[in-house]
Design a protein around this motif. Structure first.
Motif, PDB file in Angstrom:
ATOM      1  N   ALA A  61       3.705  -0.123  11.109  1.00  0.00           N
ATOM      2  CA  ALA A  61       4.929  -0.753  11.609  1.00  0.00           C
ATOM      3  C   ALA A  61       4.999  -2.232  11.252  1.00  0.00           C
ATOM      4  O   ALA A  61       6.027  -2.730  10.781  1.00  0.00           O
ATOM      5  N   SER A  62       3.897  -2.944  11.471  1.00  0.00           N
ATOM      6  CA  SER A  62       3.912  -4.382  11.192  1.00  0.00           C
ATOM      7  C   SER A  62       4.109  -4.664   9.699  1.00  0.00           C
ATOM      8  O   SER A  62       4.811  -5.611   9.325  1.00  0.00           O
ATOM      9  N   LEU A  63       3.491  -3.842   8.849  1.00  0.00           N
ATOM     10  CA  LEU A  63       3.669  -4.014   7.402  1.00  0.00           C
ATOM     11  C   LEU A  63       5.123  -3.803   7.011  1.00  0.00           C
ATOM     12  O   LEU A  63       5.698  -4.575   6.243  1.00  0.00           O
ATOM     13  N   ILE A  64       5.743  -2.754   7.561  1.00  0.00           N
ATOM     14  CA  ILE A  64       7.141  -2.452   7.248  1.00  0.00           C
ATOM     15  C   ILE A  64       8.045  -3.584   7.732  1.00  0.00           C
ATOM     16  O   ILE A  64       8.943  -4.046   7.021  1.00  0.00           O
ATOM     17  N   PHE A  65       7.801  -4.056   8.942  1.00  0.00           N
ATOM     18  CA  PHE A  65       8.641  -5.123   9.481  1.00  0.00           C
ATOM     19  C   PHE A  65       8.396  -6.452   8.777  1.00  0.00           C
ATOM     20  O   PHE A  65       9.294  -7.297   8.723  1.00  0.00           O
ATOM     21  N   SER A  66       7.214  -6.641   8.257  1.00  0.00           N
ATOM     22  CA  SER A  66       6.965  -7.853   7.474  1.00  0.00           C
ATOM     23  C   SER A  66       7.859  -7.877   6.243  1.00  0.00           C
ATOM     24  O   SER A  66       8.365  -8.920   5.833  1.00  0.00           O
ATOM     25  N   GLU A  67       8.047  -6.691   5.639  1.00  0.00           N
ATOM     26  CA  GLU A  67       8.936  -6.586   4.480  1.00  0.00           C
ATOM     27  C   GLU A  67      10.396  -6.794   4.889  1.00  0.00           C
ATOM     28  O   GLU A  67      11.204  -7.300   4.106  1.00  0.00           O
ATOM     29  N   ALA A  68      10.719  -6.395   6.130  1.00  0.00           N
ATOM     30  CA  ALA A  68      12.111  -6.436   6.582  1.00  0.00           C
ATOM     31  C   ALA A  68      12.481  -7.734   7.275  1.00  0.00           C
ATOM     32  O   ALA A  68      13.659  -7.971   7.546  1.00  0.00           O
ATOM     33  N   SER A  69      11.501  -8.584   7.582  1.00  0.00           N
ATOM     34  CA  SER A  69      11.751  -9.763   8.415  1.00  0.00           C
ATOM     35  C   SER A  69      11.998 -11.022   7.591  1.00  0.00           C
ATOM     36  O   SER A  69      11.446 -12.068   7.882  1.00  0.00           O
ATOM     37  N   GLN A  70      12.831 -10.906   6.573  1.00  0.00           N
ATOM     38  CA  GLN A  70      13.098 -12.065   5.728  1.00  0.00           C
ATOM     39  C   GLN A  70      14.529 -12.566   5.868  1.00  0.00           C
ATOM     40  O   GLN A  70      14.990 -13.372   5.082  1.00  0.00           O
ATOM     41  N   GLY A  71      15.211 -12.073   6.898  1.00  0.00           N
ATOM     42  CA  GLY A  71      16.603 -12.476   7.080  1.00  0.00           C
ATOM     43  C   GLY A  71      16.810 -13.292   8.330  1.00  0.00           C
ATOM     44  O   GLY A  71      17.913 -13.348   8.858  1.00  0.00           O
ATOM     45  N   GLY A  72      15.755 -13.911   8.831  1.00  0.00           N
ATOM     46  CA  GLY A  72      15.921 -14.766   9.988  1.00  0.00           C
ATOM     47  C   GLY A  72      15.864 -14.035  11.306  1.00  0.00           C
ATOM     48  O   GLY A  72      16.313 -14.544  12.328  1.00  0.00           O
ATOM     49  N   TRP A  73      15.334 -12.823  11.331  1.00  0.00           N
ATOM     50  CA  TRP A  73      15.212 -12.072  12.592  1.00  0.00           C
ATOM     51  C   TRP A  73      14.265 -12.820  13.525  1.00  0.00           C
ATOM     52  O   TRP A  73      13.207 -13.270  13.132  1.00  0.00           O
ATOM     53  N   VAL A  74      14.653 -12.930  14.789  1.00  0.00           N
ATOM     54  CA  VAL A  74      13.952 -13.838  15.694  1.00  0.00           C
ATOM     55  C   VAL A  74      12.583 -13.326  16.137  1.00  0.00           C
ATOM     56  O   VAL A  74      11.756 -14.091  16.598  1.00  0.00           O
ATOM     57  N   LEU A  75      12.332 -12.035  16.024  1.00  0.00           N
ATOM     58  CA  LEU A  75      11.053 -11.479  16.473  1.00  0.00           C
ATOM     59  C   LEU A  75      10.073 -11.408  15.312  1.00  0.00           C
ATOM     60  O   LEU A  75      10.455 -11.181  14.165  1.00  0.00           O
ATOM     61  N   THR A  76       8.782 -11.557  15.632  1.00  0.00           N
ATOM     62  CA  THR A  76       7.753 -11.375  14.614  1.00  0.00           C
ATOM     63  C   THR A  76       7.601  -9.898  14.307  1.00  0.00           C
ATOM     64  O   THR A  76       8.119  -9.032  15.023  1.00  0.00           O
ATOM     65  N   ALA A  77       6.840  -9.589  13.236  1.00  0.00           N
ATOM     66  CA  ALA A  77       6.637  -8.185  12.847  1.00  0.00           C
ATOM     67  C   ALA A  77       5.972  -7.400  13.967  1.00  0.00           C
ATOM     68  O   ALA A  77       6.352  -6.262  14.270  1.00  0.00           O
ATOM     69  N   ASN A  78       4.953  -7.984  14.615  1.00  0.00           N
ATOM     70  CA  ASN A  78       4.268  -7.288  15.701  1.00  0.00           C
ATOM     71  C   ASN A  78       5.176  -7.096  16.910  1.00  0.00           C
ATOM     72  O   ASN A  78       5.100  -6.072  17.606  1.00  0.00           O
ATOM     73  N   GLN A  79       6.035  -8.077  17.190  1.00  0.00           N
ATOM     74  CA  GLN A  79       6.954  -7.942  18.311  1.00  0.00           C
ATOM     75  C   GLN A  79       7.992  -6.855  18.035  1.00  0.00           C
ATOM     76  O   GLN A  79       8.372  -6.109  18.943  1.00  0.00           O
ATOM     77  N   GLN A  80       8.424  -6.758  16.794  1.00  0.00           N
ATOM     78  CA  GLN A  80       9.345  -5.682  16.435  1.00  0.00           C
ATOM     79  C   GLN A  80       8.652  -4.324  16.544  1.00  0.00           C
ATOM     80  O   GLN A  80       9.268  -3.327  16.961  1.00  0.00           O
ATOM     81  N   ALA A  81       7.376  -4.267  16.182  1.00  0.00           N
ATOM     82  CA  ALA A  81       6.615  -3.023  16.342  1.00  0.00           C
ATOM     83  C   ALA A  81       6.504  -2.650  17.816  1.00  0.00           C
ATOM     84  O   ALA A  81       6.563  -1.466  18.176  1.00  0.00           O
TER      85      ALA A  81
ATOM     86  N   SER B   1      -1.408  -0.948  13.393  1.00  0.00           N
ATOM     87  CA  SER B   1      -0.203  -1.713  13.095  1.00  0.00           C
ATOM     88  C   SER B   1      -0.418  -3.227  13.192  1.00  0.00           C
ATOM     89  O   SER B   1      -0.145  -3.952  12.228  1.00  0.00           O
ATOM     90  N   PRO B   2      -0.935  -3.751  14.321  1.00  0.00           N
ATOM     91  CA  PRO B   2      -1.160  -5.202  14.355  1.00  0.00           C
ATOM     92  C   PRO B   2      -2.416  -5.655  13.617  1.00  0.00           C
ATOM     93  O   PRO B   2      -2.471  -6.769  13.086  1.00  0.00           O
ATOM     94  N   MET B   3      -3.453  -4.788  13.587  1.00  0.00           N
ATOM     95  CA  MET B   3      -4.738  -5.220  13.043  1.00  0.00           C
ATOM     96  C   MET B   3      -4.882  -4.988  11.537  1.00  0.00           C
ATOM     97  O   MET B   3      -5.679  -5.656  10.887  1.00  0.00           O
ATOM     98  N   GLY B   4      -4.128  -4.044  10.974  1.00  0.00           N
ATOM     99  CA  GLY B   4      -4.181  -3.827   9.530  1.00  0.00           C
ATOM    100  C   GLY B   4      -3.794  -5.087   8.752  1.00  0.00           C
ATOM    101  O   GLY B   4      -4.562  -5.574   7.911  1.00  0.00           O
ATOM    102  N   PRO B   5      -2.596  -5.636   9.026  1.00  0.00           N
ATOM    103  CA  PRO B   5      -2.224  -6.885   8.339  1.00  0.00           C
ATOM    104  C   PRO B   5      -3.177  -8.036   8.645  1.00  0.00           C
ATOM    105  O   PRO B   5      -3.440  -8.874   7.773  1.00  0.00           O
TER     106      PRO B   5
END
Length: 484
Positions: free
Chosen positions: A286-306, A40-44
């Motif tokens: 997880a990080s890839l999915i959250f990268s797609e979802a994190s375009q609305g100003g969510w305060v956590l990074t993709a890895n933190q959301q994972a 999850s963190p290392m793929g991206p």
């Protein structure tokens, strides 16, 4: 090692030695959990311009890295079944850790494509060893009163491994994360050499006195105590009963006996539901999915959301053991499958709206939906099918069915992880999540109509239900369902 007076180290009848060995025993499962979460963190990171590799890794390579684990794990299940029976539980578990050491060491050695894919392939040995050997080891060293608690450490340790590597991947460098992951199986290899083989395996090899010493050490009792001798006699009786059958006869009965085959078919179907709910795919990407979802100003990074997913998964696995006894197997499995299906429908709809270009909006929604899905997976969808499987089959079939089911699960996950990223690119995440949701909802109906409740019921009663018979006081029914 086992000849010392145990009372010097623990009170008589204490369970401390069983707890210590169980904690050491699940370290390979923890290491496997870090391997699952590592993607999850290392793929991206590997695909990014700042990749630790010479050039950014192609997405197809990442897909192969995710899927090859389970492609190798499919036949490796049977290899470890052979090793466990012929060379012992302890050696098989240490081989599991050795494979994890080679995996992490190879990743440190090179970031070339061949090294990354080969290292991930070696994890296939780790997953097979972890889930074939560890539950068996725990069963054979623990008392009935704590067997369930110790058994729950298997899933708990994997989920903890996922969480740890999510955190490490967010705050540490690529190499630092690998070094820490490498240290875990190395520690296990060094420490577990001092641990004993299981009493059951020692008896199988004719080492009765060594089995007695091991049993006394595990129970914190003297070898001359009656309680030790009584338990040893029970193990000898179980060993004699197991000699009456073999794998070939078990496979034949599994297919030809109507009630047993129906139980086997149900087990495979709920395994399909468990693996195709999409949760393992989410954990890998997880990080890839959250990268797609994190375009609305969510305060956590993709890895933190994972990492939030990892925490939720850990909480779910901690509550699983209490929920499964309070609610029963069937209600818990059906409810978690239904909620997962609804959450995945919502998630797919959110990504569909995003694909239309209508703005991010409600950026908390994908996080909440995924957290709910992962919680349901850890609290019910993952552990309950294993519980139902062990309760629907006698000792004669349990080992054979477990090997087939784990191999089947590995094959499903291998295909799923291989095609996820190309499909996500080609058709969009929303269609994939809707597919997962559909499988969950259809499986919920199947669970409600077909899957029996196994809690506090004998195999006779379970087989009477799945055979379409009512087991009242009918001797014919009783004779039919007790043919095992």
């Amino acid at each position: 090692m086992l000849k010392y007076t145990v009372k010097k180290y623990c009170s008589e009848g204490s369970k401390i030695n069983q707890i210590i060995i169980a904690i050491l025993m699940v370290l390979p499962v923890f290491s496997y959990g870090t391997a699952v979460g590592w993607m999850s963190p290392m793929g991206p990171r590997l695909m990014s311009p700042e990749s630790p590799a010479a050039d950014p890794v192609h997405p197809d390579v990442i897909s192969w890295m995710a899927s090859v684990v389970y492609l190798v794990g499919t036949p490796a299940v049977f290899l470890f079944g052979y090793i466990v029976d012929n060379y012992g539980r302890k050696k098989a578990l240490m081989l599991t850790s050795l494979s994890m050491v080679v995996c992490w060491g190879l990743k440190l050695y090179s970031t070339a494509t061949w090294a990354l894919i080969t290292a991930r392939a070696i994890i296939g040995l780790g997953v097979s060893g972890a889930y074939v050997v560890t539950p068996l080891y725990i069963k054979e060293i623990s008392e009935d009163s704590i067997r369930g608690v110790l058994g729950s450490l298997v899933v708990l340790s994997q989920n903890l491994g996922n969480l740890v590597v999510y955190v490490l991947g967010e705050y540490l460098s690529y190499d630092a994360t690998l070094w820490i992951c490498l240290a875990i199986p190395l520690v296990h290899l060094l420490v577990f050499t001092t641990m004993p083989e299981t009493p059951s395996y020692l008896l199988k090899r004719g080492k009765v006195e060594e089995a007695r010493d091991t049993l006394a050490w595990l129970r914190c009792r003297d070898t001359s105590e009656a309680a030790v001798d009584s338990e040893l006699q029970l193990l000898l009786l179980e060993l004699e009963q197991s000699k009456s059958g073999n794998i070939a006869s078990a496979l034949k009965s599994l297919v030809t006996d109507r009630s047993t085959f129906r139980a086997f078919r149900i087990t495979l179907t709920i395994t399909l539901a468990r693996e195709m709910c999409g949760c393992l795919t989410v954990l890998h990407f997880a990080s890839l999915i959250f990268s797609e979802a994190s375009q609305g100003g969510w305060v956590l990074t993709a890895n933190q959301q994972a990492a939030v997913l990892g925490v939720v998964q850990l909480i779910g696995s901690c509550t699983a053991s209490s929920l499964v006894e309070r609610t029963g197997r069937k209600p818990l499995l059906g409810t978690t499958c239904l909620i997962s299906g609804v959450a995945l429908c919502v998630l797919g709809s959110w990504f569909y709206v995003q694909s239309l270009g209508d703005g991010a909006g409600a950026s908390w929604l994908p996080v909440a939906a995924l957290c709910l899905c992962i919680y349901c997976d850890a609290a019910g969808l993952q552990p309950v099918p294993f519980v139902i499987m062990t309760e629907m089959f006698s000792f004669q079939f349990r080992g054979t069915v477990t090997s087939i089911v784990i191999s089947f699960a590995c094959a499903l996950v291998s295909v799923q992880l291989r095609v996820f990223q190309p499909l996500a690119t080609a058709v969009g995440l929303y269609l994939i999540f809707w597919l997962f949701a559909g499988i969950c909802l259809i499986s919920t109906v199947y669970i409600a109509l077909v899957v029996p409740e196994t809690r506090m019921r004998s195999i006779d009663e379970i087989y009477a239900e799945i055979g379409g018979k009512k087991c009242k006081e009918s001797k014919d029914c009783e004779a039919d369902v007790t043919r095992l």
